[in-house]
Design an enzyme around this catalytic site. Sequence first.
Site, PDB file in Angstrom:
ATOM      1  N   HIS A  69       0.982  -1.008  -0.039  1.00 53.60           N
ATOM      2  CA  HIS A  69      -0.001  -0.080   0.099  1.00 53.60           C
ATOM      3  C   HIS A  69       0.857   1.203  -0.173  1.00 53.60           C
ATOM      4  O   HIS A  69       1.855   1.239   0.661  1.00 53.60           O
ATOM      5  CB  HIS A  69      -0.818  -0.096   1.098  1.00 53.60           C
ATOM      6  CG  HIS A  69      -1.993   0.862   1.193  1.00 53.60           C
ATOM      7  ND1 HIS A  69      -1.965   2.214   1.345  1.00 53.60           N
ATOM      8  CD2 HIS A  69      -3.342   0.688   0.533  1.00 53.60           C
ATOM      9  CE1 HIS A  69      -3.124   2.795   1.175  1.00 53.60           C
ATOM     10  NE2 HIS A  69      -4.038   1.677   0.829  1.00 53.60           N
TER      11      HIS A  69
ATOM     12  N   ASP B 195      -7.847  -5.493   0.125  1.00 57.99           N
ATOM     13  CA  ASP B 195      -8.566  -6.388  -0.953  1.00 57.99           C
ATOM     14  C   ASP B 195      -8.043  -7.837  -0.865  1.00 57.99           C
ATOM     15  O   ASP B 195      -8.433  -8.530  -1.480  1.00 57.99           O
ATOM     16  CB  ASP B 195      -8.054  -5.715  -2.372  1.00 57.99           C
ATOM     17  CG  ASP B 195      -8.352  -4.370  -2.573  1.00 57.99           C
ATOM     18  OD1 ASP B 195      -7.559  -3.404  -2.736  1.00 57.99           O
ATOM     19  OD2 ASP B 195      -9.666  -4.405  -2.690  1.00 57.99           O
TER      20      ASP B 195
HETATM   21  C1  SDX Z   1      -6.450  -0.068  -2.832  1.00 57.32           C
HETATM   22  O1  SDX Z   1      -4.734   4.487  -2.119  1.00 57.32           O
HETATM   23  C2  SDX Z   1      -5.661   3.881  -1.363  1.00 57.32           C
HETATM   24  O2  SDX Z   1      -5.938   4.070  -0.305  1.00 57.32           O
HETATM   25  C3  SDX Z   1      -6.045   2.922  -2.200  1.00 57.32           C
HETATM   26  C4  SDX Z   1      -6.922   1.829  -1.250  1.00 57.32           C
HETATM   27  C5  SDX Z   1      -8.453   2.506  -0.878  1.00 57.32           C
HETATM   28  O3  SDX Z   1      -8.875   2.116   0.098  1.00 57.32           O
HETATM   29  O4  SDX Z   1      -8.615   3.523  -1.892  1.00 57.32           O
HETATM   30  O5  SDX Z   1      -6.595   1.451  -0.044  1.00 57.32           O
HETATM   31  C6  SDX Z   1      -7.432   0.803  -2.197  1.00 57.32           C
HETATM   32  O6  SDX Z   1      -6.369   0.331  -4.002  1.00 57.32           O
HETATM   33  C7  SDX Z   1      -5.437  -0.973  -1.896  1.00 57.32           C
HETATM   34  C8  SDX Z   1      -3.923  -1.454  -2.898  1.00 57.32           C
HETATM   35  C9  SDX Z   1      -4.796  -2.508  -3.987  1.00 57.32           C
HETATM   36  N1  SDX Z   1      -3.625  -3.077  -4.940  1.00 57.32           N
HETATM   37  C10 SDX Z   1      -2.926  -4.008  -4.844  1.00 57.32           C
HETATM   38  O7  SDX Z   1      -3.245  -5.072  -3.822  1.00 57.32           O
HETATM   39  C11 SDX Z   1      -1.985  -4.232  -6.030  1.00 57.32           C
HETATM   40  C12 SDX Z   1      -0.758  -4.803  -5.419  1.00 57.32           C
HETATM   41  N2  SDX Z   1       0.093  -3.885  -4.713  1.00 57.32           N
HETATM   42  C13 SDX Z   1       0.852  -2.992  -5.516  1.00 57.32           C
HETATM   43  O8  SDX Z   1       0.509  -2.878  -6.838  1.00 57.32           O
HETATM   44  C14 SDX Z   1       1.235  -1.753  -4.819  1.00 57.32           C
HETATM   45  O9  SDX Z   1       1.655  -2.069  -3.553  1.00 57.32           O
HETATM   46  C15 SDX Z   1       0.489  -0.425  -4.492  1.00 57.32           C
HETATM   47  C16 SDX Z   1       0.128   0.105  -6.140  1.00 57.32           C
HETATM   48  C17 SDX Z   1      -0.695  -1.023  -3.927  1.00 57.32           C
HETATM   49  C18 SDX Z   1       1.358   0.415  -4.034  1.00 57.32           C
HETATM   50  O10 SDX Z   1       2.295   0.876  -4.851  1.00 57.32           O
HETATM   51  P1  SDX Z   1       3.257   1.976  -4.566  1.00 57.32           P
HETATM   52  O11 SDX Z   1       3.046   2.697  -3.144  1.00 57.32           O
HETATM   53  O12 SDX Z   1       3.593   2.867  -5.805  1.00 57.32           O
HETATM   54  O13 SDX Z   1       4.827   1.100  -4.122  1.00 57.32           O
HETATM   55  P2  SDX Z   1       5.861   0.941  -5.364  1.00 57.32           P
HETATM   56  O14 SDX Z   1       5.113   0.427  -6.615  1.00 57.32           O
HETATM   57  O15 SDX Z   1       6.723   1.874  -5.483  1.00 57.32           O
HETATM   58  O16 SDX Z   1       6.486  -0.375  -4.519  1.00 57.32           O
HETATM   59  C19 SDX Z   1       7.307  -0.271  -3.654  1.00 57.32           C
HETATM   60  C20 SDX Z   1       8.380  -1.410  -3.643  1.00 57.32           C
HETATM   61  C21 SDX Z   1       8.770  -1.743  -5.097  1.00 57.32           C
HETATM   62  O17 SDX Z   1       9.981  -2.484  -5.212  1.00 57.32           O
HETATM   63  P3  SDX Z   1      11.297  -1.785  -5.535  1.00 57.32           P
HETATM   64  O18 SDX Z   1      11.020  -1.011  -6.801  1.00 57.32           O
HETATM   65  O19 SDX Z   1      11.380  -0.442  -4.247  1.00 57.32           O
HETATM   66  O20 SDX Z   1      12.329  -2.606  -5.486  1.00 57.32           O
HETATM   67  O21 SDX Z   1       7.681  -2.520  -3.366  1.00 57.32           O
HETATM   68  C22 SDX Z   1       7.387  -3.528  -4.482  1.00 57.32           C
HETATM   69  C23 SDX Z   1       7.586  -2.692  -5.712  1.00 57.32           C
HETATM   70  O22 SDX Z   1       8.113  -3.447  -6.516  1.00 57.32           O
HETATM   71  N3  SDX Z   1       5.821  -3.730  -4.253  1.00 57.32           N
HETATM   72  C24 SDX Z   1       5.418  -5.092  -4.354  1.00 57.32           C
HETATM   73  C25 SDX Z   1       4.210  -5.245  -4.190  1.00 57.32           C
HETATM   74  N4  SDX Z   1       3.821  -3.945  -3.999  1.00 57.32           N
HETATM   75  C26 SDX Z   1       5.186  -3.062  -4.013  1.00 57.32           C
HETATM   76  N5  SDX Z   1       6.338  -6.168  -4.634  1.00 57.32           N
HETATM   77  C27 SDX Z   1       5.455  -7.380  -4.956  1.00 57.32           C
HETATM   78  N6  SDX Z   1       4.386  -7.491  -4.534  1.00 57.32           N
HETATM   79  C28 SDX Z   1       3.155  -6.267  -4.253  1.00 57.32           C
HETATM   80  N7  SDX Z   1       2.045  -6.247  -4.305  1.00 57.32           N
END
Ligand code: SDX
Length: 430
Positions: A307, A365
């Site tokens: 998140h 989720d």
């Molecule tokens: C919701 O914003 C909100 O409040 C949203 C929400 C709401 O109520 O409105 O809470 C609802 O959207 C919840 C999130 C649902 N999405 C998912 O579950 C999809 C999987 N999650 C990821 O796509 C991600 O964690 C996000 C999109 C939720 C957050 O992405 P960020 O904050 O942009 O983080 P990032 O992509 O910069 O990741 C940071 C690091 C990265 O690695 P590095 O490049 O630093 O090496 O963490 C890794 C990412 O690759 N990473 C993950 C991961 N999430 C982040 N690696 C594996 N699996 C994951 N799920």
Amino acid sequence: MAEPRTAKLTFDGKEIELPILSPTAGPDVLDIRKLYAQGDVFTYDPGFTSTAACDSTITFIDGGKGELLHRGYPIDQLAEKSHYLEVCYLLLYGELPSAAALEKFETTITQHTMLHEQMGNFFRGFRRDAHPMAVMVGVVGAMSAFYHDSTDINDPRQREIASHRLIAKMPTIAAWAYKYTIGQPFVYPRNDLDYASNFLRMCFAVPAEEYHVDPVLARAMDRIFTLHADHEQNASTSTVRLASSSGANPFACIAAGIACLWGPAHGGANQACLEMLKEIGSPDRIPEFIARAKDKDDPFRLMGFGHRVYKNFDPRATVMKQSADEVLDLLGVENNPILATAKELEQAALADPYFSEKKLFPNVDFYSGIILEAMGFPTSMFTPIFALSRTVGWISQWKEQLEDPQMKIGRPRQLYLGDTARDYTEIESR
Ligand code: SDX
């Protein structure tokens, strides 16, 4: 009177003093509104990781503690002691209602659940295999063409009527979008049912027999609505605010929010998470998927994990997990293989340094899809249910922005890396 706090920025022989704004909770905020005028520079923050786009009094998240407050009330208390329409009142009006105010509000919502009869034709224009989110985006946008008497955003009473209509009609729109895709007749709302029971009945009743709503499922449904109601300036709420800043009518703004929520990185994650758990199939394949999630060269991410704000457990996921156990026990599917896989996956990920170091925890989720599937919903209905629940958050933030005297149209700038001016060349000389 304490001196106003400022931050000094010095570059290219310039010194710019920027006010520091103090919140009631959360990080201080550097006010850069005069930066371009004084320093002829922009700030750069794709994805808005460090940028406050507005001020708000509705919802606060402490990502480090895993705390979520709606008008100051913790989400776990609201999920346990309140119910969705009372939370709607709280988000819209800022305080918990008196008994009389709550009864009046619930009566108002109940009496606006029907759709204009002509809107039924809108659903029938879609293919039967249309995704319910596509139907919701279309039908909610079309509400602008049916409810002209609540589109004047400058009239507080019309703003309130539009808010009530949207909260009241979203369950009917979501249920009819579902019924249409399975070829069953629309079921009209009933005024003698509570909000969650009405929705379940509109989704699962058929004309051929009586439908009785199980009160435990209705309570679980209502809790899911509450857990998804609002969440600060997430992508879809920011979309609604940006659309609203141009003066667009409330129905168009909410349709824009629905469109944004659909993405798998946002509200579409509950559908993607359940599909991922089914693809994993059994706990022995968990290591393979954990490895893929950690592999930089593999675009696969663990859906329902991570998140932007929470760097601890999402408090909604904690409540959702408890609800999953209750619902599955009630339905006699406590040995549900998908729930077993989800619990093993959560444990394996949390034990893995990749996830703990990046502070990736289960989000809202991760468990919601398991409950919704156990209740009989297809995965295609998971995000529509999220949209239904989040409508009150979107419309409360829309209302707050319209009531803000500082509100102006949102128009971000850019870091331009394209070509500088050059003359047109005739095709013969290219
Ligand atoms: C919701 O914003 C909100 O409040 C949203 C929400 C709401 O109520 O409105 O809470 C609802 O959207 C919840 C999130 C649902 N999405 C998912 O579950 C999809 C999987 N999650 C990821 O796509 C991600 O964690 C996000 C999109 C939720 C957050 O992405 P960020 O904050 O942009 O983080 P990032 O992509 O910069 O990741 C940071 C690091 C990265 O690695 P590095 O490049 O630093 O090496 O963490 C890794 C990412 O690759 N990473 C993950 C991961 N999430 C982040 N690696 C594996 N699996 C994951 N799920």
